[in-house]
Design a protein around this motif. Structure first.
Motif, PDB file in Angstrom:
ATOM      1  N   ALA A 112       0.854  -1.275  -0.037  1.00 32.80           N
ATOM      2  CA  ALA A 112      -0.046   0.076   0.050  1.00 32.80           C
ATOM      3  C   ALA A 112       0.957   1.318   0.023  1.00 32.80           C
ATOM      4  O   ALA A 112       1.514   1.699   0.972  1.00 32.80           O
ATOM      5  CB  ALA A 112      -0.784   0.004   1.323  1.00 32.80           C
ATOM      6  N   ALA A 113       1.264   1.759  -1.176  1.00 37.59           N
ATOM      7  CA  ALA A 113       2.198   2.739  -1.289  1.00 37.59           C
ATOM      8  C   ALA A 113       1.338   4.159  -1.801  1.00 37.59           C
ATOM      9  O   ALA A 113       0.409   4.117  -2.550  1.00 37.59           O
ATOM     10  CB  ALA A 113       3.283   2.426  -2.452  1.00 37.59           C
ATOM     11  N   GLY A 114       1.769   5.256  -1.214  1.00 35.28           N
ATOM     12  CA  GLY A 114       1.306   6.621  -1.904  1.00 35.28           C
ATOM     13  C   GLY A 114      -0.028   6.729  -1.667  1.00 35.28           C
ATOM     14  O   GLY A 114      -0.540   6.584  -0.377  1.00 35.28           O
ATOM     15  N   ALA A 115      -0.839   7.065  -2.734  1.00 32.45           N
ATOM     16  CA  ALA A 115      -2.343   7.340  -2.136  1.00 32.45           C
ATOM     17  C   ALA A 115      -2.733   5.913  -2.187  1.00 32.45           C
ATOM     18  O   ALA A 115      -3.794   6.005  -1.032  1.00 32.45           O
ATOM     19  CB  ALA A 115      -2.876   7.727  -3.722  1.00 32.45           C
ATOM     20  N   GLY A 116      -2.419   4.931  -2.427  1.00 32.67           N
ATOM     21  CA  GLY A 116      -2.786   3.640  -1.835  1.00 32.67           C
ATOM     22  C   GLY A 116      -2.580   3.413  -0.443  1.00 32.67           C
ATOM     23  O   GLY A 116      -3.616   2.717   0.284  1.00 32.67           O
ATOM     24  N   MET A 117      -1.508   4.024   0.109  1.00 33.40           N
ATOM     25  CA  MET A 117      -1.415   3.904   1.697  1.00 33.40           C
ATOM     26  C   MET A 117      -2.640   4.741   2.330  1.00 33.40           C
ATOM     27  O   MET A 117      -3.308   4.510   3.471  1.00 33.40           O
ATOM     28  CB  MET A 117      -0.156   4.482   2.022  1.00 33.40           C
ATOM     29  CG  MET A 117       0.160   4.274   3.613  1.00 33.40           C
ATOM     30  SD  MET A 117       1.942   4.783   4.176  1.00 33.40           S
ATOM     31  CE  MET A 117       1.832   4.820   5.967  1.00 33.40           C
TER      32      MET A 117
END
Length: 264
Positions: A112-117
């Motif tokens: 879960a990275a960037g906006a996904g986080m």
């Protein structure tokens, strides 16, 4: 139901919203945001039936941030507006999650990275696979954290850890995230889906109006004074206390039996 890079399924009173663009590890494009908006429209049309929302990712990722494919890498500094999509597409989606009528469980099945986080942290309950990790990836491409992460992170893990994650851009493994209080539960990868649905159904069988008021109170509390929060609790209690579920809850308590809530 299939939308653009998004799948929406229903398991009784639980809606399951799956980010589904596996070729790019579920990175968020404008097409996907359009699909998410349509899926939320469908959920809101079934408001009386949907009493919990699960958000997860297809394949081996939850969401790896914004989809940068097709971006013009030769764009001259000052000639592009990297934040335009935030106002027009990302922010409306996040606001709709914030104001949803029922609890949200995010099931973080992978990175879960960037906006996904940020999407993952919108869950009222955040469940993770052991192999999952979180990443504030923005500094890696010369941008600042967005999608609410600079509001969410310090309130979840404190200013020092929030700044560290954002300035260094290091991976945060799921088990460390649990120790820090960023997430609620971590499961073996193979058990995550079953445990997610078990929790989602437990919430869906609860007093939906009261649960919606609870999530609203906790969203608002960081900005409220003590007196303001007391008043907010009073207003929410009036709403919850007028429901059939409150009457059922009291009757079940007095009769020493499990309550049968209907979300009304």
């Amino acid at each position: 139901m299939q939308f653009k890079h998004v799948t929406l399924d229903f398991d009784g009173p639980v809606a399951i919203l799956t980010l589904d663009h596996q070729e790019v590890m579920n990175a968020v494009s404008m097409d996907m945001l359009g699909g998410l908006a349509e899926a939320l429209d469908e959920i809101e049309e079934k408001k009386a039936e949907v009493r919990c929302l699960v958000v997860t990712g297809a394949g081996r990722a939850f969401c790896t941030g914004a989809n940068l494919q097709g971006r013009n890498a030769q764009a001259k500094p000052g000639r592009s507006n990297a934040g335009a999509a935030l106002e027009t597409a990302f922010h409306p989606f996040l606001r709709r999650l914030r104001n949803l009528h029922c609890p949200i469980v995010t099931s973080v099945n992978g990175p879960a990275a960037g906006a996904g986080m940020s999407f993952a942290l919108m869950g009222d309950m955040i469940l993770c696979a052991k192999s999952a990790y979180f990443l504030q990836a923005f500094r890696r491409i010369g941008l600042v954290p967005d999608c609410g992460s600079t509001w969410l992170l310090p309130r979840l893990v404190g200013k020092a850890r929030a700044i560290e994650l954002s300035l260094l851009g290091e991976k945060l493994p799921a088990e460390t995230a649990l120790q820090w209080g960023l997430v609620n539960r971590v499961y073996d990868d193979a058990a995550l889906k079953e445990e997610t649905m078990k929790l989602a159904h437990e919430l869906a069988n609860g007093p939906t109006v009261a649960l919606a008021q609870i999530r609203g109170l906790y969203w608002d509390s960081p900005e409220n004074s003590f007196e303001e929060q007391l008043n907010a609790e009073f207003q929410s209690q009036r709403i919850a206390g007028s429901t059939a579920d409150f009457k059922e809850g009291v009757s079940a308590f007095l009769e020493k039996r499990p309550a049968k809530f209907k979300g009304q």
